[in-house]
Design an enzyme around this catalytic site. Structure first.
Site, short mmCIF file in Angstrom:
data_model
loop_
_atom_site.label_atom_id
_atom_site.label_comp_id
_atom_site.label_asym_id
_atom_site.label_seq_id
_atom_site.Cartn_x
_atom_site.Cartn_y
_atom_site.Cartn_z
N HIS A 90 1.96 -18.64 9.27
CA HIS A 90 2.83 -17.58 8.92
C HIS A 90 2.34 -16.63 7.77
O HIS A 90 2.61 -15.54 7.88
CB HIS A 90 4.28 -18.05 8.78
CG HIS A 90 5.23 -17.16 8.51
ND1 HIS A 90 5.52 -16.31 9.17
CD2 HIS A 90 5.97 -17.08 7.40
CE1 HIS A 90 6.46 -15.57 8.63
NE2 HIS A 90 6.88 -15.85 7.79
N ARG A 128 5.07 -20.11 -0.48
CA ARG A 128 5.94 -19.05 -0.85
C ARG A 128 7.33 -19.30 -0.55
O ARG A 128 7.68 -20.09 0.78
CB ARG A 128 5.45 -17.83 -0.13
CG ARG A 128 6.25 -16.68 -0.22
CD ARG A 128 5.65 -15.39 0.55
NE ARG A 128 5.74 -15.49 1.85
CZ ARG A 128 6.80 -15.21 2.77
NH1 ARG A 128 7.92 -14.90 2.09
NH2 ARG A 128 6.73 -15.31 4.07
N ARG A 139 10.13 -25.20 4.03
CA ARG A 139 9.31 -25.03 5.48
C ARG A 139 8.21 -25.95 5.63
O ARG A 139 7.87 -26.30 6.45
CB ARG A 139 8.76 -23.75 5.13
CG ARG A 139 9.79 -22.42 5.28
CD ARG A 139 9.07 -21.31 5.05
NE ARG A 139 9.87 -20.19 5.22
CZ ARG A 139 9.80 -18.82 4.95
NH1 ARG A 139 8.66 -18.62 4.54
NH2 ARG A 139 10.68 -17.94 5.35
N GLY A 185 0.67 -1.05 -0.14
CA GLY A 185 -0.03 0.08 0.03
C GLY A 185 1.04 1.41 -0.18
O GLY A 185 0.47 2.34 -0.85
N GLU A 238 -0.02 -9.12 0.04
CA GLU A 238 -0.32 -10.61 0.38
C GLU A 238 -1.72 -10.72 0.32
O GLU A 238 -2.59 -11.77 0.23
CB GLU A 238 -0.04 -10.66 2.15
CG GLU A 238 0.02 -12.29 2.54
CD GLU A 238 0.36 -12.56 3.99
OE1 GLU A 238 1.20 -11.71 4.46
OE2 GLU A 238 -0.15 -13.40 4.55
C1 LIG Z 1 7.11 -12.33 11.45
C2 LIG Z 1 7.10 -12.46 9.95
C3 LIG Z 1 8.32 -12.27 9.23
C4 LIG Z 1 8.18 -12.12 7.93
N1 LIG Z 1 9.46 -12.14 7.39
C5 LIG Z 1 9.24 -12.13 6.00
C6 LIG Z 1 10.69 -12.12 5.21
O1 LIG Z 1 11.95 -12.20 5.73
N2 LIG Z 1 10.63 -11.85 4.09
C7 LIG Z 1 9.62 -11.79 3.29
O2 LIG Z 1 9.67 -11.63 2.09
N3 LIG Z 1 8.28 -11.90 4.07
C8 LIG Z 1 8.24 -12.12 5.28
N4 LIG Z 1 7.07 -12.10 5.81
C9 LIG Z 1 5.99 -11.84 5.10
C10 LIG Z 1 5.55 -10.44 4.94
O3 LIG Z 1 6.20 -9.66 5.79
C11 LIG Z 1 4.23 -9.89 4.50
O4 LIG Z 1 3.60 -10.94 3.69
C12 LIG Z 1 4.16 -8.78 3.68
O5 LIG Z 1 4.82 -7.89 4.52
C13 LIG Z 1 2.85 -8.25 3.69
O6 LIG Z 1 2.73 -6.86 3.24
P1 LIG Z 1 1.44 -6.11 2.66
O7 LIG Z 1 1.72 -4.84 2.26
O8 LIG Z 1 0.76 -6.84 1.57
O9 LIG Z 1 0.36 -6.06 3.99
P2 LIG Z 1 0.59 -5.58 5.51
O10 LIG Z 1 1.99 -5.14 5.73
O11 LIG Z 1 0.08 -6.81 6.25
O12 LIG Z 1 -0.28 -4.38 5.51
C14 LIG Z 1 -1.80 -4.53 5.73
C15 LIG Z 1 -2.13 -3.31 5.81
O13 LIG Z 1 -3.60 -3.01 5.71
C16 LIG Z 1 -4.24 -2.32 6.47
N5 LIG Z 1 -5.42 -2.86 6.76
C17 LIG Z 1 -5.93 -4.12 6.84
N6 LIG Z 1 -6.98 -4.15 6.74
C18 LIG Z 1 -7.94 -3.13 6.78
C19 LIG Z 1 -9.07 -2.50 6.88
N7 LIG Z 1 -10.22 -3.20 7.03
N8 LIG Z 1 -9.12 -1.21 6.85
C20 LIG Z 1 -8.11 -0.16 6.74
N9 LIG Z 1 -6.75 -0.65 6.67
C21 LIG Z 1 -6.81 -2.22 6.70
C22 LIG Z 1 -3.37 -2.42 7.72
O14 LIG Z 1 -3.39 -1.35 8.61
C23 LIG Z 1 -1.87 -2.28 7.06
O15 LIG Z 1 -1.60 -1.07 6.85
C24 LIG Z 1 7.29 -12.07 7.18
C25 LIG Z 1 5.84 -12.36 7.85
C26 LIG Z 1 5.75 -12.33 9.34
C27 LIG Z 1 4.51 -12.53 9.96
#
Ligand SMILES: Cc1cc2nc3c(=O)[nH]c(=O)nc-3n(C[C@H](O)[C@H](O)[C@H](O)COP(=O)(O)OP(=O)(O)OC[C@H]3O[C@@H](n4cnc5c(N)ncnc54)[C@H](O)[C@@H]3O)c2cc1C
Ligand code: SF4
Ligand code: FES
Lengths: 640, 257
Positions: A404, A438, A333, A45, A428
């Site tokens: 995870h 993944r 994994r 985002g 995601e």
């Molecule tokens: C502990 C951990 C370690 C990880 N390590 C790695 C790594 O080393 N390498 C790797 O590639 N991946 C890793 N991952 C996976 C990766 O971090 C995530 O898949 C990725 O960051 C998701 O990003 P995103 O932007 O899709 O969503 P997110 O970062 O989850 O962001 C979601 C956003 O949506 C907003 N939101 C959700 N619902 C609503 C709603 N209804 N209204 C308004 N806002 C909303 C939230 O506020 C947030 O801003 C890891 C995950 C975890 C849990």
């Protein structure tokens, strides 16, 4: 409904370039006439919001945390992949593509994955230019490491805080646009619904989490960047607030949901310590490079880490090394997770709950010395000690698998558009690039690829065909969506039952973990479906949510999210039931080889399962997007 | 374990708050501090009392959302985040006082939840490098000495929790601002805008009503990420250097601009 993935023609390596050329453009002077809503400020985002605003569009962003900087992406530790081949070790765009397709067990689109590998190199450039302090070598150039069993070193990292640094980079780019007046940020604001007008996504309904005020926002396009739904399982490595509501409500408005049962269970997490457990903490998988995984050959009830030394070598079962001599402790994994479950199911698990296996560093410390091990894993060992009170230099760690990541998500075409025109899903939240499993360090790459380098091109093609006129939020479609969303909140508040939201969430999580977790079978899944339906019914009659809707009310927020998880859970089970094959993170016991390994069935299941919502308590309808493999040969994974 | 909790309860931003006392006898030493509060909240809901509101999200010490002032110290007795604090750091029978961050620029929203949007506005004032997507040169074009990159990383690990402000008797945000200024000033990519950046961020910090830094170092002592006050020294250098040669804010340099 026919699914059109819009994969461009031409040779794999030229598809994206050709496609970009064929996409319609919006004249620079006209971009400011279009409004775009970005829900979610994680990597996907924030990068999208910043890039679109730089192009001149008017952007509004929403997140439920108190600042966009706190999105769940912040927690990613290990790193981000890119096919830079800075190490001269044979990496290339094609190899990253190939590894990702294979790692996903051949359940992702070739064209998408190739594009992902292609733009990966630009991501690193962009992040460095923003000031992301990636690890460097003494010569001042960027450092890399090999991650998750990859045979090349292509992972860029910033200590164990890669997600944090990448997110702060994207957040800073977004801040610059906020200062320039091109982005308006709405923190502590939750999206409750998408508004569809004349078949197109034209806005959203939100709730201000502090005042409870419900508002309507209109726009020319809506991007859902709302993350994954691992919290269906209650216990996961996701942040507490991570939820499926935005994606689920879009699904109910017509967006198909892709491969909902594809979940990733990570093998190295700190085990549950008691009923109070609220989340699980991931320990980096790099630990498996030096740690040896074992349990006693014969069950020993309540074996503690302190007593582990009393078990003689001959009484220990290093089960990964035994079953997979070639890969040993470094199997992927899903394989590592499943095997930990098996030995615990046999009663050989360790720790007070019996739901843990040892990860033992004593041999590595003997071999390399404590200093070397400390240099490699010092911060992880400290974190482990802080949480568990045990010192991993002296006693083995205890680990257990935890949910995870979710590979499934909203179905999108090559342009990242869902089946609702004008509604996009990034990061995601979509199902796109990881197939059934993944690879480590690929989620960060995908989120940033989607936001920085894909959506800025593909959205123009859609907007170029849209009139500039804004639509009023007084329209009946907005009014109706507001009524529905408020109605649901009031219904939750009016039940005044006996059980808390967390109690229901925990129960749901247990059902999913037991029957739709690491290993699944027909009987169990059918039972789970029934149990979920019963639990959902009970929830709507007996949940207790105190307080009102016009104030900060975190119980109400949770209840609303859990109510959606209860619906999504059933779809996950349906999807798992219908896919009678084992692939990636989805292991169907009925589809296994003689020695218990996964057996994929390409003849029947080489497709994306995209589900269509048909109304409350109606069965969802399955649509299939056939996957064509023109560049890679399908093989069975083997780690023996 | 059995604990007595004195918790700040406040219905809303404009209401008067007060301490309420709760006896909590379902505590285990393995619980995190926030899990201890979860259990308390379950009990409260069962009794028909509104649960205690507090901020949290990652529960891994990285998002910066959790923010409790425990027994007179931000994030409690250890130098860590509230979510990473476990009950084994407390004694059976102890009385624990839990308050929100107390600082004028962080008004209380409800119970233990405060408004930290001032931090976002400071970042928006200049906490970035101006580079559009797609305009970046190859990442290895500019080598950066490892030592510099590591120091920039030390500063960049700030999680924006606000403990530094809560710890400071002047409610100064210098450590938070310095962390960002220092991170970007250390890196060659950040040099082009270093003057405007520090001037604007400091101006915004003042406008938000954060107090002056009087070098008590309370911030450093409580910062869960160990951000060093050396970064404040760098901020000061950056600031004076910018002021001496400023072209950004002429009024500050003595003109009427
Ligand atoms: C502990 C951990 C370690 C990880 N390590 C790695 C790594 O080393 N390498 C790797 O590639 N991946 C890793 N991952 C996976 C990766 O971090 C995530 O898949 C990725 O960051 C998701 O990003 P995103 O932007 O899709 O969503 P997110 O970062 O989850 O962001 C979601 C956003 O949506 C907003 N939101 C959700 N619902 C609503 C709603 N209804 N209204 C308004 N806002 C909303 C939230 O506020 C947030 O801003 C890891 C995950 C975890 C849990
Ligand atoms: S400097 Fe430290 S205490 Fe202050 S906001 Fe950053 S991490 Fe928190
Ligand atoms: S909850 Fe994220 S740092 Fe504590």
């Amino acid at each position: 409904m026919t699914l059109d993935s819009k994969i461009p023609d031409g040779p794999l390596a030229e598809k994206w370039t050709r496609h970009k050329f064929n996409l319609k453009l919006v004249n620079p002077a006209n971009k400011r006439k279009y409004d775009i809503i970005v829900v979610g400020t994680g990597l996907a985002g924030a990068s999208a919001a910043a890039s679109l605003a730089e192009l001149g569009y008017n952007v509004k962003t929403f997140c439920f945390q108190d600042s966009p900087r706190r999105a769940h992406s912040i927690a990613a530790q290990g790193g981000i992949n890119a096919a830079k081949n800075y190490q001269n070790d044979g990496d290339s765009v094609y190899r990253l593509f190939y590894d990702t397709i294979k790692g996903g067990d051949y359940r992702a689109r070739e064209a998408n994955v190739y594009r992902l590998a292609e733009v990966s190199v630009n991501i690193i450039d962009q992040c460095v230019a923003q000031g992301v302090p990636f690890a460097r070598e003494y010569g001042g150039l960027l450092a890399n490491r090999s991650f998750g069993g990859a045979q090349v070193s292509r992972t860029f990292y910033a200590r164990g805080q890669t997600g944090q640094q990448l997110l702060l980079g994207a957040y800073s780019a977004m801040n610059r646009q906020i200062a320039a007046g091109k982005v308006k940020s709405y923190p502590r604001t939750e999206m409750l619904d998408v508004v569809v007008v004349d078949g197109r996504a034209r806005g959203i309904i939100t709730r201000d989490l502090i005042t409870g005020k419900i508002e309507a926002h209109s726009a020319h396009a809506v991007l859902l960047c709302t993350g994954g739904y691992g919290n269906v399982f209650y216990l996961s490595t996701n942040a507490k607030g991570s939820n499926a509501s935005a994606a689920w409500r879009a699904h109910k408005k017509g967006a198909l949901f892709g491969n909902p049962c594809f979940t990733q269970i990570h093998p190295t997490c700190i085990p549950v310590s008691g009923h109070h457990q609220s989340k699980l903490t991931l320990m980096s998988e790099s630990l498996r490079n030096d740690g040896r995984v074992w349990v006693p050959k014969k069950p020993v009830k309540g074996l503690t880490a302190r007593d582990a030394a009393k078990i003689p070598e001959s009484e220990r079962d290093y089960f990964l090394e035994r079953r997979y001599p070639a890969f040993g402790n470094l199997v992927p994994r899903d394989v590592a997770s499943r095997n930990a479950k098996y030995v615990c199911d046999e009663g050989r698990g360790v720790g007070p709950t019996g739901l843990a296996v040892f990860l033992d560093f004593s041999d590595a410390i003997k071999r390399d010395g404590k200093k070397t091990i400390e240099a490699r894993y010092g911060n992880l060992f400290d974190m482990y000690q802080q949480i568990t009170g045990d010192n991993p230099y002296e006693v083995p760690m205890m680990i257990y698998p935890a949910v995870h990541y979710t590979m499934g998500g909203l179905w999108v075409d090559y342009n990242l558009m869902t089946t609702i025109p004008g509604l996009y899903a990034l990061g995601e939240a979509n199902f796109s690039d990881h197939g059934a499993n993944r690879l480590g360090a690929s989620a960060l790459m995908q989120g940033l690829a989607d936001g920085y380098f894909i959506i800025p091109y593909t959205i123009g093609d859609y907007l170029a065909g849209m009139p500039y006129e804004k639509i009023s939020t007084d329209r009946p479609e907005f009014k109706e969506a507001i009524e529905q969303a408020t109605g649901r909140l009031h219904r939750l508040l009016s039940i005044k039952g006996k059980k808390t939201v967390d109690e229901y969430h925990r129960e749901l999580g247990m059902i999913m973990w037991d029957y739709c977790g690491m290993s699944r079978n027909e009987e169990g899944l059918k039972l789970a479906k029934k149990k979920i339906q019963e639990l959902r019914e009970e929830f709507w009659q007996n949940v207790n949510v105190l307080g009102s809707a016009n104030e900060l009310n975190m119980e109400l927020e949770k209840a609303n999210r859990v109510s959606d998880f209860m619906e999504l859970a059933e779809l996950m089970v349906d999807d798992a039931l219908h896919r009678r094959e084992s692939c990636g993170g989805h292991f169907r016991e009925e589809s296994a080889t003689e020695d218990g390994e996964a057996r994929r069935n390409d003849n029947e299941f080489a497709y994306v399962a995209a589900w269509e919502y048909k109304g409350e308590n109606q069965p969802e309808v399955l649509h299939k997007e056939e996957l064509k493999f023109e560049n890679v040969k399908l093989t069975q994974r083997s780690y023996k | 374990m059995k604990l007595t909790l004195k918790i700040w309860r406040q219905k809303g931003p404009n209401e008067k708050g007060e301490f309420k006392t709760y006896v909590h006898d379902k505590v285990s030493p393995d619980m995190s501090f926030l899990e201890m509060l979860d259990v308390l909240n379950t009990e409260l809901i069962k009794k028909g009392e509104e649960p205690v509101h507090f901020d949290h999200d990652c529960r891994e010490g990285i998002c910066g959302m959790c923010s409790l002032y425990i027994n007179g110290r931000p994030h409690g007795p250890l130098q860590t985040t509230t979510c990473q604090l476990h009950m084994r750091s407390f004694k059976d029978g102890e009385t624990i006082t839990i308050e929100p961050w107390r600082a004028k620029p962080f008004p209380v929203i409800k119970d233990l939840v405060v408004d930290r949007s001032a931090f976002d506005r400071i970042q928006q004032a200049g906490g970035y490098i101006s580079v559009n997507t797609g305009a970046a040169p190859d990442a290895n074009e500019i080598p950066i000495p490892k030592k510099i990159a590591d120091e920039a990383m030390d500063a960049a690990t700030c999680i924006g929790c606000g403990a530094c402000v809560a710890a400071c008797k002047n409610a100064s945000a210098m450590l938070f601002v310095a962390a960002k200024v220092s991170h970007l000033a250390l890196l060659p990519q950040g040099h082009a805008e270093r003057k405007e950046r520090v001037e604007r961020m400091v101006a915004q910090m003042d406008a938000e009503g954060f107090g002056a830094c009087t070098n008590t170092r309370a911030c450093e002592a409580e910062c869960p990420k160990g951000i060093s006050v050396a970064h404040i020294a760098r901020l000061n250098r950056e600031y004076y250097n910018a002021m001496l040669t400023s072209y950004e804010l002429p009024s500050k340099a003595g003109g009427d601009g």
